[in-house]
Enzyme design. Sequence first.
Site, PDB file in Angstrom:
ATOM      1  NE  ARG A 137       8.819  -2.293 -34.556  1.00 27.82           N
ATOM      2  CZ  ARG A 137       9.306  -2.227 -33.293  1.00 27.82           C
ATOM      3  NH1 ARG A 137      10.150  -1.315 -32.782  1.00 27.82           N
ATOM      4  NH2 ARG A 137       8.707  -3.224 -32.662  1.00 27.82           N
ATOM      5  CE  LYS A 188       4.414  -0.452 -36.348  1.00 25.37           C
ATOM      6  NZ  LYS A 188       3.015  -0.406 -35.858  1.00 25.37           N
ATOM      7  CG  HIS A 209      -0.216  -0.816 -31.819  1.00 23.25           C
ATOM      8  ND1 HIS A 209       0.440  -1.993 -31.367  1.00 23.25           N
ATOM      9  CD2 HIS A 209      -0.263  -0.987 -32.932  1.00 23.25           C
ATOM     10  CE1 HIS A 209       1.059  -2.533 -32.399  1.00 23.25           C
ATOM     11  NE2 HIS A 209       0.666  -1.978 -33.420  1.00 23.25           N
ATOM     12  CB  SER A 256       2.763 -10.557 -33.531  1.00 23.07           C
ATOM     13  OG  SER A 256       2.842 -11.327 -34.551  1.00 23.07           O
ATOM     14  CE  LYS A 271      -3.355  -5.119 -34.699  1.00 22.78           C
ATOM     15  NZ  LYS A 271      -2.421  -4.112 -34.350  1.00 22.78           N
ATOM     16  CB  THR A 272      -4.630  -8.707 -39.341  1.00 28.40           C
ATOM     17  OG1 THR A 272      -3.449  -7.544 -39.052  1.00 28.40           O
ATOM     18  CG2 THR A 272      -4.921  -8.343 -41.006  1.00 28.40           C
ATOM     19  CG  ASP A 298      -0.363  -1.135 -37.134  1.00 27.48           C
ATOM     20  OD1 ASP A 298      -0.666  -2.078 -36.280  1.00 27.48           O
ATOM     21  OD2 ASP A 298       0.638  -0.456 -37.339  1.00 27.48           O
ATOM     22  NE  ARG A 336       5.877  -6.423 -41.531  1.00 32.70           N
ATOM     23  CZ  ARG A 336       4.859  -5.963 -40.409  1.00 32.70           C
ATOM     24  NH1 ARG A 336       3.661  -5.783 -40.797  1.00 32.70           N
ATOM     25  NH2 ARG A 336       5.358  -6.314 -39.269  1.00 32.70           N
TER      26      ARG A 336
END
Length: 512
Positions: A30, A175, A194, A212, A216-217, A231, A296
Site C-alpha cells: 500500500r 483496504k 479490524h 502484524s 492474530k491469524t 480481517d 499474498r
Amino acid sequence: MYEQAIKYEKGSFITSTGALATLSGAKTGRSPRDKRVVIDDTTQDELWWGKGSPNIEMDEHTFMVNRERAVDYLNSLDKVFVNDQFLNWDPQNRIKVRIVSARAYHSLFMHNMCIRPTPEELENFGTPDFTIYNAGQFPCNRYTHYMTSSTSIDLNLARREMVILGTQYAGEMKKGLFSVMHYLMPMRQILSLHSGCNMGKDGDVALFFGLSGTGKTTLSTDHNRYLIGDDEHCWSDNGVSNIEGGCYAKCIDLSREKEPDIWNAIKFGTVLENVVFDEHTREVDYGDKSVTENTRAAYPIEYIPNAKIPCVGPHPKNVILLACDAFGVLPPVSKLSLAQTMYHFISGYTALVAGTEDGIKEPTATFSACFGAAFIMLHPTKYAAMLAEKMQKHGATGWLVNTGWSGGSYGSGNRIKLPYTRKIIDAIHSGSLLNATYHKTEVFGLDIPTEIEGVPSEILHPENTWADKKAYKETLLKLAGLFKKNFETFTNYKIGKDNKLTEEILAAGPNF
C-alpha cells in the site's frame, strides 16, 4: 472469472496448484502517503484530521481531475472488467460495490475478496452504493495540486467513489473499501473492526485484535472453532458479520506444516500476488523474497474448511487484544476492565524488533489506534466508545494477551511459547479464566490470574521471570512512558457527556 483472468492477464501464469500467479508492478504494498480523502463541508467536521490521523485532504476539483484522467484511460482500452458485489454478510446492512478495473487479475482478486452475488441478485443489482475506478496502470499527473508522486488513491465520500492511479497493488482496493466501511457503518451505529473472529461449537464468539506479528491469524484460526473471518468485521445489533467474502493471506515462508489451511486454499481460483515460481515446473518458492516480502494469496473464504457460511455470528463473548511485547514486561494474559479495554484498544500497541546498522537490536514500541489506524476515518475515541457500549450491553469481557517476550526483553528473554498462549486462549473461550483468582500489577494495574491449566504459574507474573528485578522495573517504566506519550494525541478529545469517559480511560492507563 478465473478463465477470463487467464485469457487476458498477460505475464501471468498458472502454477502447479492451479492458482493464478501475477505481479503488481513497481508497487508491492500500500501507498498510505498517496491516499487522500476529499474534504468538504460534511467531512471537515465528521472525519479525523490532523496529528496522528491517516486522512490526508484533497479538494473536490483535484479529485475530479484525477477521476477524469482515470475514466479517460479506462475508456481508451479495448476491454475493461466490471464486478458488482457486496460488502458485509449482514443482509440488512450490506453495501453494493462496483469495481471497474483495467487488469483481469484485479477483477478476479475482488471477485474472491468481496461477497459474490447469486445470479438473481446480480440481475437485480441496481445502482451501486460505491464505485471504484481502478486505472492503476496509468499514473496521475504529479504536477496536479496535492500530488506528491505518480501514485494517487482518492476517496470522495460525497460522490461514493474511489479513484486509483499509479499503483497496481490489489490491496489498495480491499483496504480502500475497508476505509469506506469505517465511515458508512458507524453512521448506522454499527462498529467496524479490524479483527479476526471465530465461534465455538456452542455459539460463543471471540474477536481478535492485533498488529502484524502478534499472532492474530494464527490464534483466530482454530480447528475446534468456526472461522467467521480473518480481517474485517462489523458488530451491529444483530451480532457480528464479516465484511468480506475472502481472505488475503501472507505467503512469505508459507509451509504445509505451519499453515495447512492457507496452503490447501491455494488452488484453482486463487490469486497469488508477487510470489516467485519456476516457469518450467510452475512450482512456487514461498521463501523467495526477491520481488517483495509482502507476497499474498487471495481466495474465497469457502476455501477454508471450517469457515462459517454465511459469515455471521451472535454477539461476542470475548474481546482479545494481542500485543507482541518485545520489552518483556506485559503479562501473558490480563483481564481488562471496560475502561482498560478502551485504553488499550485506542493505543493499539505492539513492539517490533528493530535491527540497526551497527548491529544493536532494541525493541521499538509501535502504536496503531484501534489496531488499524491506516484505515479508520473517524476519531479513534468514537470507535472505542461504540466498542465499550456494545461490550457493556452484551456482557463481553476484554483481555490483553502478550505473545511476545518473557524473562527479559528481546535478546535476553525468551518468546512466550505458542502452546502456552493457545492454553490461555482456550481458557478464555471455555470461560474457566473468568473464575480464576487474580491479583493486580504495579504501574499498568492489570489483573493477572495466579493459575491457568497447562501454563507454568511462574510465567504469569512477568517480574517473576526476570533475574534482574531492577532492570525489569526500569523497562516497565520505560514502556509505561511510551504509552503515556502516545496517548497524549487523544487526551483532549471529548467523548461522552462531561468528558467523563475520557477521564475513566486516562485513569485506566499506566500510573507511576
